[in-house]
Design an enzyme around this catalytic site. Sequence first.
Site, short mmCIF file in Angstrom:
data_model
loop_
_atom_site.label_atom_id
_atom_site.label_comp_id
_atom_site.label_asym_id
_atom_site.label_seq_id
_atom_site.Cartn_x
_atom_site.Cartn_y
_atom_site.Cartn_z
N HIS A 17 -0.66 -5.35 5.46
CA HIS A 17 0.08 -6.09 6.47
C HIS A 17 -0.79 -6.51 7.66
CE1 HIS A 17 0.53 -2.25 8.64
NE2 HIS A 17 0.90 -2.95 9.70
N GLU A 19 -3.55 4.76 17.84
CA GLU A 19 -2.08 4.78 17.87
C GLU A 19 -1.61 5.92 18.75
OE1 GLU A 19 -0.16 3.46 13.95
OE2 GLU A 19 -1.63 4.94 13.34
N LYS A 35 0.84 -1.18 0.00
CA LYS A 35 0.00 0.00 0.00
C LYS A 35 0.89 1.25 0.00
CE LYS A 35 -1.41 2.03 3.66
NZ LYS A 35 -1.16 2.60 5.00
N LYS A 90 -4.13 9.06 15.31
CA LYS A 90 -2.74 9.13 15.79
C LYS A 90 -2.70 10.00 17.05
CE LYS A 90 -0.53 7.96 11.52
NZ LYS A 90 -0.12 6.58 11.81
N ASP A 135 -5.21 6.21 4.76
CA ASP A 135 -4.07 5.50 5.33
C ASP A 135 -4.50 4.25 6.11
OD1 ASP A 135 -1.23 5.33 5.99
OD2 ASP A 135 -1.80 5.88 8.03
N HIS A 166 -6.67 -1.22 6.17
CA HIS A 166 -6.59 -2.08 7.36
C HIS A 166 -7.94 -2.26 8.06
CE1 HIS A 166 -2.45 -1.56 6.52
NE2 HIS A 166 -2.23 -0.48 7.23
C1 BG6 Z 1 0.50 1.69 8.15
C2 BG6 Z 1 0.11 3.14 8.16
O1 BG6 Z 1 -0.05 1.04 7.04
O2 BG6 Z 1 0.03 1.08 9.35
C3 BG6 Z 1 0.67 3.84 9.38
O3 BG6 Z 1 0.57 3.76 6.97
C4 BG6 Z 1 0.27 3.11 10.64
O4 BG6 Z 1 0.26 5.19 9.41
C5 BG6 Z 1 0.58 1.63 10.53
O5 BG6 Z 1 0.97 3.69 11.72
C6 BG6 Z 1 0.02 0.87 11.70
O6 BG6 Z 1 0.47 -0.45 11.66
P1 BG6 Z 1 0.68 -1.29 12.99
O7 BG6 Z 1 1.16 -2.62 12.49
O8 BG6 Z 1 1.69 -0.54 13.82
O9 BG6 Z 1 -0.65 -1.35 13.65
#
Ligand code: BG6
Length: 490
Positions: free
Chosen positions: A179, A217, A149, A337, A236, A241
């Site tokens: 991911h 986050e 992505k 965030k 994002d 996700h």
């Molecule tokens: C990413 C985003 O895909 O995922 C980020 O671009 C985000 O902004 C991140 O912080 C969060 O991933 P994880 O694995 O830390 O939950």
Amino acid sequence: MFSRDHVVEPFDLVIFGGTGDLARHKILPALCRRFAAGQFPEGARIIGAARTDLSPEAYRNFAREALRESAGDDVCDAAALRAFFSALDYVPLDARGERGWRELAARLDDDRRVRACFFSVGPSLFGPLAERIHRYGLATDRTRIVVEKPFGHDLKSARALNATLAAHFEERQIFRIDHYLGKETVQNLMAVRFGNMLFEPLWNSQYVDHVQITVAETVGVQGRGEYYDKAGAMRDMVQNHIMQLLCLIAMEPPARFEADAVRDEKLKVIRALDPVPPHHIVRGQYLAREGAEGQSHPDYRTAVGNPDSRTESYIALKTHISNWRWAGTPFYLRTGKRLVARSSVINVMFKKAPHSIFGVDLGEHANVLSIRLQPNEGITLLVTIKEPGPGGMRLIDVPLDMSFAEALGPQQARHPDAYERLVVDVLRGNQTLFMRGDEVEAAWAWTDPIIAGWEARGDVPKPYESGSTGPGDAEELMRRDNRKWRGIHP
Ligand code: BG6
């Protein structure tokens, strides 16, 4: 160690953008860990390819540094590290030019091997790379390409990217990474839903009042201000996700745990999502935080270097899935965030019992199934019981709590990084945990009008305190429906 069945067959894996952040933080450490786990065969080859002029030895040093940073060398014993470094090679190469391609072709001299090409580069290079892989004869039936992505910025650009890739590769060769799907606990959502009889009969609008999905986050934009300010939380996190989490929670049971069976069901959920009207959306931007050194940070606009930015670092929204199972059950999604804690949780909020036999109002007593994805992974079921002691029938809710770490022991509960799982799936040709082209397009088709709406209205995100749960309007979004967000806890 793995049994023979689990060891992947010899492969060539090329990381285009091999000196970039993703290679450094994710791909190289994940590969090394799989070597350490004994899952990679002798003769596996990993080739970094990028514009920088480096010798293979210098690239090995780069990888050594990357492993140190990600603590990858902790899990790799000396023998695994040796095996990993001896598999590593490097070719300086221009994605838009001809330099390096012949050298790469000379390295990839066995067409019978699985060939995985990680496009760890910006989307503008997908086309040039795909075209050259083809032109230099590197595309075999066993070639797979892996893309990250952001897959597009909107429906139009996602369609264009899909068309670019489809000009050179079949869909079965294209692995689009989200991911989140590689996270153990996200896969566990499917195990919980489809491995147990307990929940499924209740998993519908007759019993579920609503669902809350929170991905909170504590980090800010982490030096990615330029990208983030063009994306915002909706593009994002929500389009990809959170959408995947929503799909796994809401989809019908696929007949088999196979790529197309699973992806067909996810696609149906995305296509059944209702448009989201403006009053069901709350957007926010975080404020600065004063504090001791290391604890203070600038506000969102300063962090991204855009004093007039209208991009959201927080979003909460309410949506519906218009299908037989879910009609009438709202799904509330939120992510942001600089919030109070890092916490990804799905709360399935059940309805109250239909009638109180106790002569007391059931009030807010209702079962909640909380699925904690990270950190402190586990499942909690809130159950209503009698408060002990005399004084009549008073009710309280208590947790039936399971922490995976406690239940499985720390060793078993160690979660491999998402990339470890995803890399192995690419090498095996298993697309179940990767997004199909039509899925990505459907997600954009839902997202685009929402973003277009606030852009047309010129909406400005609401400021919110760093370290909070987000803007007050998000609480209001729930209050209007006589509901409440559950707290954000680490
Ligand atoms: C990413 C985003 O895909 O995922 C980020 O671009 C985000 O902004 C991140 O912080 C969060 O991933 P994880 O694995 O830390 O939950």
